[in-house]
Design an enzyme around this catalytic site. Sequence first.
Site, PDB file in Angstrom:
ATOM      1  N   LYS A 125       0.860  -1.188   0.000  1.00  0.00           N
ATOM      2  CA  LYS A 125       0.000   0.000   0.000  1.00  0.00           C
ATOM      3  C   LYS A 125       0.895   1.235   0.000  1.00  0.00           C
ATOM      4  O   LYS A 125       1.435   1.626   1.013  1.00  0.00           O
ATOM      5  CB  LYS A 125      -0.916   0.039   1.233  1.00  0.00           C
ATOM      6  CG  LYS A 125      -2.033   1.065   1.033  1.00  0.00           C
ATOM      7  CD  LYS A 125      -2.494   1.729   2.304  1.00  0.00           C
ATOM      8  CE  LYS A 125      -1.694   2.926   2.712  1.00  0.00           C
ATOM      9  NZ  LYS A 125      -1.655   4.067   1.786  1.00  0.00           N
ATOM     10  N   GLU A 161      10.039   1.637  10.252  1.00  0.00           N
ATOM     11  CA  GLU A 161      11.075   2.647   9.944  1.00  0.00           C
ATOM     12  C   GLU A 161      10.383   3.991  10.090  1.00  0.00           C
ATOM     13  O   GLU A 161       9.544   4.351   9.259  1.00  0.00           O
ATOM     14  CB  GLU A 161      11.608   2.472   8.521  1.00  0.00           C
ATOM     15  CG  GLU A 161      12.325   1.165   8.259  1.00  0.00           C
ATOM     16  CD  GLU A 161      13.637   1.029   8.996  1.00  0.00           C
ATOM     17  OE1 GLU A 161      14.126   2.041   9.547  1.00  0.00           O
ATOM     18  OE2 GLU A 161      14.161  -0.095   9.058  1.00  0.00           O
ATOM     19  N   CYS A 170      13.727  11.114   6.164  1.00  0.00           N
ATOM     20  CA  CYS A 170      13.799  10.687   7.577  1.00  0.00           C
ATOM     21  C   CYS A 170      15.213  10.822   8.126  1.00  0.00           C
ATOM     22  O   CYS A 170      15.407  10.937   9.321  1.00  0.00           O
ATOM     23  CB  CYS A 170      13.303   9.253   7.710  1.00  0.00           C
ATOM     24  SG  CYS A 170      14.114   8.137   6.570  1.00  0.00           S
ATOM     25  N   GLU A 218      10.272  16.634  14.388  1.00  0.00           N
ATOM     26  CA  GLU A 218      10.651  16.368  13.003  1.00  0.00           C
ATOM     27  C   GLU A 218       9.858  17.322  12.111  1.00  0.00           C
ATOM     28  O   GLU A 218       8.625  17.272  12.075  1.00  0.00           O
ATOM     29  CB  GLU A 218      10.326  14.919  12.632  1.00  0.00           C
ATOM     30  CG  GLU A 218      10.721  14.610  11.212  1.00  0.00           C
ATOM     31  CD  GLU A 218      10.431  13.170  10.817  1.00  0.00           C
ATOM     32  OE1 GLU A 218       9.329  12.697  11.075  1.00  0.00           O
ATOM     33  OE2 GLU A 218      11.340  12.536  10.230  1.00  0.00           O
TER      34      GLU A 218
HETATM   35  P1  NDP Z   1       2.527   8.612   7.489  1.00  0.00           P
HETATM   36  O1  NDP Z   1       2.916   7.898   8.719  1.00  0.00           O
HETATM   37  O2  NDP Z   1       1.470   9.614   7.553  1.00  0.00           O
HETATM   38  O3  NDP Z   1       2.080   7.580   6.358  1.00  0.00           O
HETATM   39  C1  NDP Z   1       2.865   6.497   5.958  1.00  0.00           C
HETATM   40  C2  NDP Z   1       1.989   5.435   5.320  1.00  0.00           C
HETATM   41  O4  NDP Z   1       1.107   4.915   6.302  1.00  0.00           O
HETATM   42  C3  NDP Z   1       1.101   5.974   4.187  1.00  0.00           C
HETATM   43  O5  NDP Z   1       0.991   4.972   3.201  1.00  0.00           O
HETATM   44  C4  NDP Z   1      -0.229   6.197   4.902  1.00  0.00           C
HETATM   45  O6  NDP Z   1      -1.337   6.154   4.041  1.00  0.00           O
HETATM   46  C5  NDP Z   1      -0.239   5.006   5.838  1.00  0.00           C
HETATM   47  N1  NDP Z   1      -1.116   5.126   6.998  1.00  0.00           N
HETATM   48  C6  NDP Z   1      -1.561   6.257   7.604  1.00  0.00           C
HETATM   49  N2  NDP Z   1      -2.376   5.941   8.642  1.00  0.00           N
HETATM   50  C7  NDP Z   1      -2.455   4.586   8.685  1.00  0.00           C
HETATM   51  C8  NDP Z   1      -3.138   3.660   9.525  1.00  0.00           C
HETATM   52  N3  NDP Z   1      -3.891   4.060  10.541  1.00  0.00           N
HETATM   53  N4  NDP Z   1      -3.004   2.342   9.273  1.00  0.00           N
HETATM   54  C9  NDP Z   1      -2.236   1.903   8.258  1.00  0.00           C
HETATM   55  N5  NDP Z   1      -1.571   2.739   7.422  1.00  0.00           N
HETATM   56  C10 NDP Z   1      -1.661   4.059   7.637  1.00  0.00           C
HETATM   57  O7  NDP Z   1       3.891   9.186   6.942  1.00  0.00           O
HETATM   58  P2  NDP Z   1       4.112  10.113   5.693  1.00  0.00           P
HETATM   59  O8  NDP Z   1       3.618   9.457   4.453  1.00  0.00           O
HETATM   60  O9  NDP Z   1       3.609  11.443   6.061  1.00  0.00           O
HETATM   61  O10 NDP Z   1       5.708  10.098   5.578  1.00  0.00           O
HETATM   62  C11 NDP Z   1       6.471  10.894   6.334  1.00  0.00           C
HETATM   63  C12 NDP Z   1       7.015  10.189   7.565  1.00  0.00           C
HETATM   64  O11 NDP Z   1       7.710   8.999   7.191  1.00  0.00           O
HETATM   65  C13 NDP Z   1       8.045  11.016   8.304  1.00  0.00           C
HETATM   66  O12 NDP Z   1       7.777  11.017   9.680  1.00  0.00           O
HETATM   67  C14 NDP Z   1       9.365  10.302   8.049  1.00  0.00           C
HETATM   68  O13 NDP Z   1      10.328  10.472   9.027  1.00  0.00           O
HETATM   69  C15 NDP Z   1       8.957   8.904   7.898  1.00  0.00           C
HETATM   70  N6  NDP Z   1       9.920   8.189   7.095  1.00  0.00           N
HETATM   71  C16 NDP Z   1      10.752   7.286   7.710  1.00  0.00           C
HETATM   72  C17 NDP Z   1      11.728   6.635   6.993  1.00  0.00           C
HETATM   73  C18 NDP Z   1      12.599   5.621   7.650  1.00  0.00           C
HETATM   74  O14 NDP Z   1      13.117   4.780   6.933  1.00  0.00           O
HETATM   75  N7  NDP Z   1      12.798   5.659   8.955  1.00  0.00           N
HETATM   76  C19 NDP Z   1      11.939   6.906   5.576  1.00  0.00           C
HETATM   77  C20 NDP Z   1      11.000   7.835   5.019  1.00  0.00           C
HETATM   78  C21 NDP Z   1      10.032   8.454   5.779  1.00  0.00           C
HETATM   79  P3  NDP Z   1      -1.929   7.462   3.289  1.00  0.00           P
HETATM   80  O15 NDP Z   1      -0.959   8.563   3.442  1.00  0.00           O
HETATM   81  O16 NDP Z   1      -2.098   7.000   1.900  1.00  0.00           O
HETATM   82  O17 NDP Z   1      -3.257   7.763   3.932  1.00  0.00           O
END
Ligand code: NDP
Length: 469
Positions: free
Chosen positions: A169, A244, A278, A371
């Site tokens: 997803k 992650e 990140c 962040e």
């Molecule tokens: P989110 O946590 O908002 O979303 C990540 C994914 O989770 C999206 O596909 C989102 O879907 C999905 N999601 C949201 N809510 C739920 C839920 N309740 N249940 C299941 N899936 C869910 O992160 P962002 O997309 O905003 O990305 C930014 C964040 O990712 C930053 O905090 C960053 O630090 C972190 N990140 C970490 C990395 C690492 O390797 N440590 C690398 C890259 C980013 P949708 O958005 O489609 O609704």
Amino acid sequence: MNPPRSARHRLGGSAIPSLAVLEPATEAVLAEIPRAGVEEADAAVARANAAYPAWRAVSPPDRAKLLHGLADALADRQEELAVLEARNAGKPIGDARGEMGMVVDTFRFYAGAVERTLGDTIPVAGGVAMTFREPLGVVALITPWNFPLTIASWKLAPCLAAGNTVVLKPAELTPLTALEFERIALAAGIPEGVVNVVAGPGSTCGARLVEHPDVAKVAFTGSTEVGRTIAAGAAQTIKRVTLELGGKSPNLVFADADVEAAAAAAPSAVFGNAGQDCCARSRILVQESVLDDFLAALSAVVAGIRVGDPLDEETQMGPLISAQQRETVGSYVPDGAPVAARGDAPGGPGFWFPPTVLAPVDPGDRAAREEIFGPVACVMPFRDEDEAIALANDTIYGLSGSIWTRDGARALRVARAVEAGVLSINSNTSVRVSTPFGGFKQSGVGRELGPHALDHYTEVKSVYYATGG
Ligand code: NDP
């Protein structure tokens, strides 16, 4: 004005929800795609479940060949995928090309690992004990919008290599390369049902994957906040989880470092991908005796960063992903914020935000603690090594970081003391296909990439064979 992100369109006479995918540099609609919900998530899990027995039974050399074939197919489409990613995520085309290169390399690396997933033999009384690494079953992969296909590949490649089937997803904001990947995998001979992509909201489609009884594991990359929800949801069915999550990584510059080199390298380490990384080294900690020199050198580089059209070969930084992200990032730079340096950004449509350096910043300030996930860096001074380590560790996160010094013993001392999973010395690069990647503390659980990732897509089974002697 932005078009609505979700509309309804007609397919075969019946209204189904659709998702408008935007281009952040123009705010125009790049694509309209069907929007997956709970039903589509269930159907994808059922397909993955049905495909699992045959996929795990593919012999290791044949599975390796299929993954090498997939890597070749991705390499053939590399430029096209890079342009699509650059447009959908708003990243400079040069960066997107590099990322697609990493996608190909990741599949090659794990294609090579299929035949090297080894077990142990253990000396025991009365026979022999041996271990096997068994696949888990159906694995759900949930990924963010900042490095869409790259982060997906870090999960897909080891997951498939280990014999699991997947439901991916992607983030709703950037689903296009993942959908393209599904088509490429099928055309490259990966059997139907092994790779399934569902583009829908996290709150419905993603949440369903987390609770689904037929999903054995969730591999998630995203915010720490959503990571907590995923861990709690997965606990209900004791799913395996790797997370992650976010970061607030330090970039430590000691007075004995090549300060000019550290200052020249610092902007790309925090403004790369418009700070939506990140690993962004967003807390720049500088020994106070060289603070002025460092800031002067840093400011000159920041002023020269080329922000603009992601498809322009000269562009170094693109827009933010969305209007909402721009608003969030802007809240960290209110009127009267201590802006020490600022670059340019285009006007007009697009979610632009200029690269911005805040200094001096109190370590207790919101901008220094949270962040930001945008092009805003905080510069803070430290007196000595002990204070540098204390400041570096004064965070809930522990993902990445850099140490700049010419003193080799100090470099290693500080690297051992900083509570983070991925560090670099006299460099800001910390992500490689062959080395483990992941966070300490609230930056995550588990490791991706390198040989370590395979541990997280397999279970260890111990078998005792009585030989009577
Ligand atoms: P989110 O946590 O908002 O979303 C990540 C994914 O989770 C999206 O596909 C989102 O879907 C999905 N999601 C949201 N809510 C739920 C839920 N309740 N249940 C299941 N899936 C869910 O992160 P962002 O997309 O905003 O990305 C930014 C964040 O990712 C930053 O905090 C960053 O630090 C972190 N990140 C970490 C990395 C690492 O390797 N440590 C690398 C890259 C980013 P949708 O958005 O489609 O609704």
